[in-house]
Design a protein around this motif. Structure first.
Motif, mmCIF file in Angstrom:
data_model
loop_
_atom_site.group_PDB
_atom_site.id
_atom_site.type_symbol
_atom_site.label_atom_id
_atom_site.label_comp_id
_atom_site.label_asym_id
_atom_site.label_seq_id
_atom_site.Cartn_x
_atom_site.Cartn_y
_atom_site.Cartn_z
ATOM 1 N N LYS A 122 10.396 -22.802 80.421
ATOM 2 C CA LYS A 122 9.794 -23.622 79.374
ATOM 3 C C LYS A 122 8.456 -24.209 79.817
ATOM 4 O O LYS A 122 7.587 -24.484 78.996
ATOM 5 C CB LYS A 122 10.749 -24.752 78.984
ATOM 6 C CG LYS A 122 11.998 -24.277 78.246
ATOM 7 C CD LYS A 122 12.863 -25.448 77.831
ATOM 8 C CE LYS A 122 14.091 -24.981 77.065
ATOM 9 N NZ LYS A 122 14.952 -26.118 76.658
ATOM 10 N N GLN A 123 8.300 -24.384 81.125
ATOM 11 C CA GLN A 123 7.062 -24.966 81.646
ATOM 12 C C GLN A 123 5.860 -24.074 81.331
ATOM 13 O O GLN A 123 4.804 -24.554 80.928
ATOM 14 C CB GLN A 123 7.178 -25.187 83.146
ATOM 15 C CG GLN A 123 5.913 -25.775 83.774
ATOM 16 C CD GLN A 123 6.042 -25.941 85.276
ATOM 17 O OE1 GLN A 123 7.092 -25.666 85.857
ATOM 18 N NE2 GLN A 123 4.978 -26.392 85.914
ATOM 19 N N HIS A 124 5.995 -22.759 81.535
ATOM 20 C CA HIS A 124 4.890 -21.824 81.314
ATOM 21 C C HIS A 124 5.043 -21.046 80.008
ATOM 22 O O HIS A 124 4.046 -20.617 79.427
ATOM 23 C CB HIS A 124 4.785 -20.852 82.490
ATOM 24 C CG HIS A 124 4.466 -21.520 83.791
ATOM 25 N ND1 HIS A 124 3.196 -21.940 84.122
ATOM 26 C CD2 HIS A 124 5.254 -21.868 84.843
ATOM 27 C CE1 HIS A 124 3.208 -22.499 85.322
ATOM 28 N NE2 HIS A 124 4.445 -22.465 85.779
ATOM 29 N N ASP A 125 6.294 -20.815 79.589
ATOM 30 C CA ASP A 125 6.597 -20.229 78.288
ATOM 31 C C ASP A 125 5.840 -18.923 78.042
ATOM 32 O O ASP A 125 5.150 -18.762 77.033
ATOM 33 C CB ASP A 125 6.279 -21.238 77.175
ATOM 34 C CG ASP A 125 6.913 -20.828 75.849
ATOM 35 O OD1 ASP A 125 7.930 -20.115 75.874
ATOM 36 O OD2 ASP A 125 6.369 -21.216 74.795
ATOM 37 N N LYS A 126 5.959 -17.960 78.967
ATOM 38 C CA LYS A 126 5.308 -16.658 78.814
ATOM 39 C C LYS A 126 6.357 -15.580 78.545
ATOM 40 O O LYS A 126 7.494 -15.666 78.987
ATOM 41 C CB LYS A 126 4.515 -16.300 80.076
ATOM 42 C CG LYS A 126 3.263 -17.119 80.269
ATOM 43 C CD LYS A 126 2.297 -16.402 81.196
ATOM 44 C CE LYS A 126 0.946 -17.099 81.225
ATOM 45 N NZ LYS A 126 -0.129 -16.216 81.657
ATOM 46 N N ARG A 127 5.925 -14.563 77.812
ATOM 47 C CA ARG A 127 6.778 -13.390 77.618
ATOM 48 C C ARG A 127 6.619 -12.501 78.852
ATOM 49 O O ARG A 127 5.579 -11.863 79.037
ATOM 50 C CB ARG A 127 6.391 -12.624 76.353
ATOM 51 C CG ARG A 127 6.638 -13.387 75.063
ATOM 52 C CD ARG A 127 6.422 -12.498 73.841
ATOM 53 N NE ARG A 127 5.090 -11.925 73.816
ATOM 54 C CZ ARG A 127 4.006 -12.544 73.324
ATOM 55 N NH1 ARG A 127 4.115 -13.765 72.842
ATOM 56 N NH2 ARG A 127 2.829 -11.945 73.335
ATOM 57 N N VAL A 128 7.654 -12.474 79.675
ATOM 58 C CA VAL A 128 7.590 -11.760 80.949
ATOM 59 C C VAL A 128 8.492 -10.533 80.894
ATOM 60 O O VAL A 128 9.664 -10.629 80.523
ATOM 61 C CB VAL A 128 8.010 -12.667 82.126
ATOM 62 C CG1 VAL A 128 7.921 -11.905 83.445
ATOM 63 C CG2 VAL A 128 7.137 -13.922 82.169
ATOM 64 N N MET A 129 7.953 -9.386 81.274
ATOM 65 C CA MET A 129 8.708 -8.140 81.325
ATOM 66 C C MET A 129 8.680 -7.622 82.768
ATOM 67 O O MET A 129 7.622 -7.556 83.387
ATOM 68 C CB MET A 129 8.100 -7.101 80.387
ATOM 69 C CG MET A 129 8.765 -5.738 80.430
ATOM 70 S SD MET A 129 10.468 -5.771 79.822
ATOM 71 C CE MET A 129 10.189 -6.191 78.104
ATOM 72 N N ILE A 130 9.859 -7.252 83.286
ATOM 73 C CA ILE A 130 9.981 -6.725 84.642
ATOM 74 C C ILE A 130 10.333 -5.246 84.579
ATOM 75 O O ILE A 130 11.321 -4.868 83.944
ATOM 76 C CB ILE A 130 11.067 -7.474 85.432
ATOM 77 C CG1 ILE A 130 10.741 -8.966 85.526
ATOM 78 C CG2 ILE A 130 11.232 -6.871 86.825
ATOM 79 C CD1 ILE A 130 11.879 -9.800 86.073
ATOM 80 N N ASN A 141 14.572 -16.113 82.276
ATOM 81 C CA ASN A 141 14.491 -15.662 80.884
ATOM 82 C C ASN A 141 13.616 -14.432 80.707
ATOM 83 O O ASN A 141 13.394 -13.993 79.573
ATOM 84 C CB ASN A 141 13.954 -16.793 79.996
ATOM 85 C CG ASN A 141 14.928 -17.957 79.899
ATOM 86 O OD1 ASN A 141 16.145 -17.767 79.911
ATOM 87 N ND2 ASN A 141 14.405 -19.171 79.823
ATOM 88 N N ALA A 142 13.107 -13.890 81.800
ATOM 89 C CA ALA A 142 12.291 -12.681 81.704
ATOM 90 C C ALA A 142 13.164 -11.502 81.283
ATOM 91 O O ALA A 142 14.356 -11.454 81.588
ATOM 92 C CB ALA A 142 11.618 -12.393 83.047
ATOM 93 N N LEU A 178 3.436 -8.676 83.091
ATOM 94 C CA LEU A 178 4.230 -7.523 83.504
ATOM 95 C C LEU A 178 4.398 -7.567 85.019
ATOM 96 O O LEU A 178 3.410 -7.675 85.757
ATOM 97 C CB LEU A 178 3.543 -6.228 83.086
ATOM 98 C CG LEU A 178 4.331 -4.926 83.299
ATOM 99 C CD1 LEU A 178 5.577 -4.907 82.418
ATOM 100 C CD2 LEU A 178 3.460 -3.712 82.998
ATOM 101 N N VAL A 179 5.642 -7.484 85.494
ATOM 102 C CA VAL A 179 5.961 -7.546 86.922
ATOM 103 C C VAL A 179 6.467 -6.178 87.370
ATOM 104 O O VAL A 179 7.393 -5.625 86.765
ATOM 105 C CB VAL A 179 7.027 -8.622 87.212
ATOM 106 C CG1 VAL A 179 7.336 -8.672 88.708
ATOM 107 C CG2 VAL A 179 6.567 -9.983 86.715
ATOM 108 N N ILE A 180 5.860 -5.626 88.426
ATOM 109 C CA ILE A 180 6.209 -4.302 88.924
ATOM 110 C C ILE A 180 6.298 -4.363 90.449
ATOM 111 O O ILE A 180 5.500 -5.050 91.095
ATOM 112 C CB ILE A 180 5.147 -3.251 88.533
ATOM 113 C CG1 ILE A 180 4.837 -3.328 87.047
ATOM 114 C CG2 ILE A 180 5.604 -1.837 88.896
ATOM 115 C CD1 ILE A 180 3.529 -2.666 86.693
ATOM 116 N N ILE A 219 1.498 -8.529 87.785
ATOM 117 C CA ILE A 219 1.939 -8.957 89.108
ATOM 118 C C ILE A 219 2.632 -7.756 89.736
ATOM 119 O O ILE A 219 3.620 -7.256 89.206
ATOM 120 C CB ILE A 219 2.909 -10.153 89.037
ATOM 121 C CG1 ILE A 219 2.222 -11.347 88.376
ATOM 122 C CG2 ILE A 219 3.411 -10.524 90.435
ATOM 123 C CD1 ILE A 219 3.129 -12.535 88.142
ATOM 124 N N ALA A 220 2.105 -7.267 90.847
ATOM 125 C CA ALA A 220 2.636 -6.041 91.423
ATOM 126 C C ALA A 220 2.451 -6.022 92.926
ATOM 127 O O ALA A 220 1.686 -6.806 93.485
ATOM 128 C CB ALA A 220 1.948 -4.821 90.797
#
Length: 217
Positions: free
Chosen positions: A17-25, A45-46, A73-75, A98-99
């Motif tokens: 909730k602090q950053h509230d980003k849509r994160v996909m791994i 919540n990612a 996007l995390v890879i 982020i990779a």
């Protein structure tokens, strides 16, 4: 470089909730989310996409961006030309990337023809007589970065408890390629025996790195 610990926490933090980003791994070997049915707590919540076959990672990267509209996007472990091309495309679409990838320093990645586009790629340009006179060099050619790096910040893992941080990847790459004796200021973070973090600064690059990259010519 870019080699992060297996128990990554930033997906959970970015998706909180602090950053509230849509994160996909994009989780190739389940090293981020784990092997269990429920993902590791570090995921938070990612959203997580399993890859299956390693050769399909670049397609999953494209699918994640096209179908899930992530902000981040995390890879883990970009290593093939196809993955590099998709990583550059992610940056060009305005998605935070982020990779990790393998290499001791930025110079190693620049020297690797399969990975160097992550840092903006390399062009060999011909210098005019006036440019050579202005720069005080006898060389007729020079290496230059050809595009924006896929990353704004780079963390080099120098040891188990020691990191070098480049807060401006583009400028760090530029000074290596120009080879005019320039340096940039890099941040060094080291965990001490009492678990405090020592922060210092040092010039980058050193002569060994310059000689390594000059072999591209």
């Amino acid at each position: 470089i870019f080699k992060a610990p297996k128990s990554l926490k930033f997906p959970r933090l970015l998706a909180s909730k602090q950053h509230d980003k849509r994160v996909m791994i994009v989780d190739t070997n389940n090293e981020i989310g784990g092997e269990a049915i429920l993902p590791h707590k570090a995921v938070g919540n990612a959203r997580r996409m399993k890859v299956g076959q390693r050769s399909m990672q670049y397609r999953k990267m494209l699918e994640a961006v096209q179908n899930h509209t992530p902000e981040t996007l995390v890879i883990d472990e970009i290593g093939t030309p196809s993955e590099v091309m998709e990583a550059v495309g992610v940056q060009q679409r305005g998605v935070q990337l982020i990779a990790t990838t393998h290499g001791r320093t930025l110079a190693d990645v620049i020297q690797n023809p399969h990975l160097r586009n992550l840092l903006g790629g390399v062009n060999i340009v011909i210098l005019s007589a006036m440019e050579r006179q202005t720069e005080g060099t006898a060389a007729k050619t020079r290496l230059e970065r050809k595009m924006q790096p896929a990353f704004d910040v780079c963390v080099e893992l120098l040891g188990l408890n020691k990191w070098r941080i480049h807060h401006n990847v583009g400028e760090s790459v530029n000074v290596i390629l120009r080879d005019l004796g320039e340096v940039v200021d890099c941040e060094i973070r080291e965990i001490q025996q009492n678990n405090t973090v020592k922060i210092s600064h040092e010039p980058f690059p050193d002569q060994e790195m310059r000689e390594m990259v000059s072999s591209i010519k």
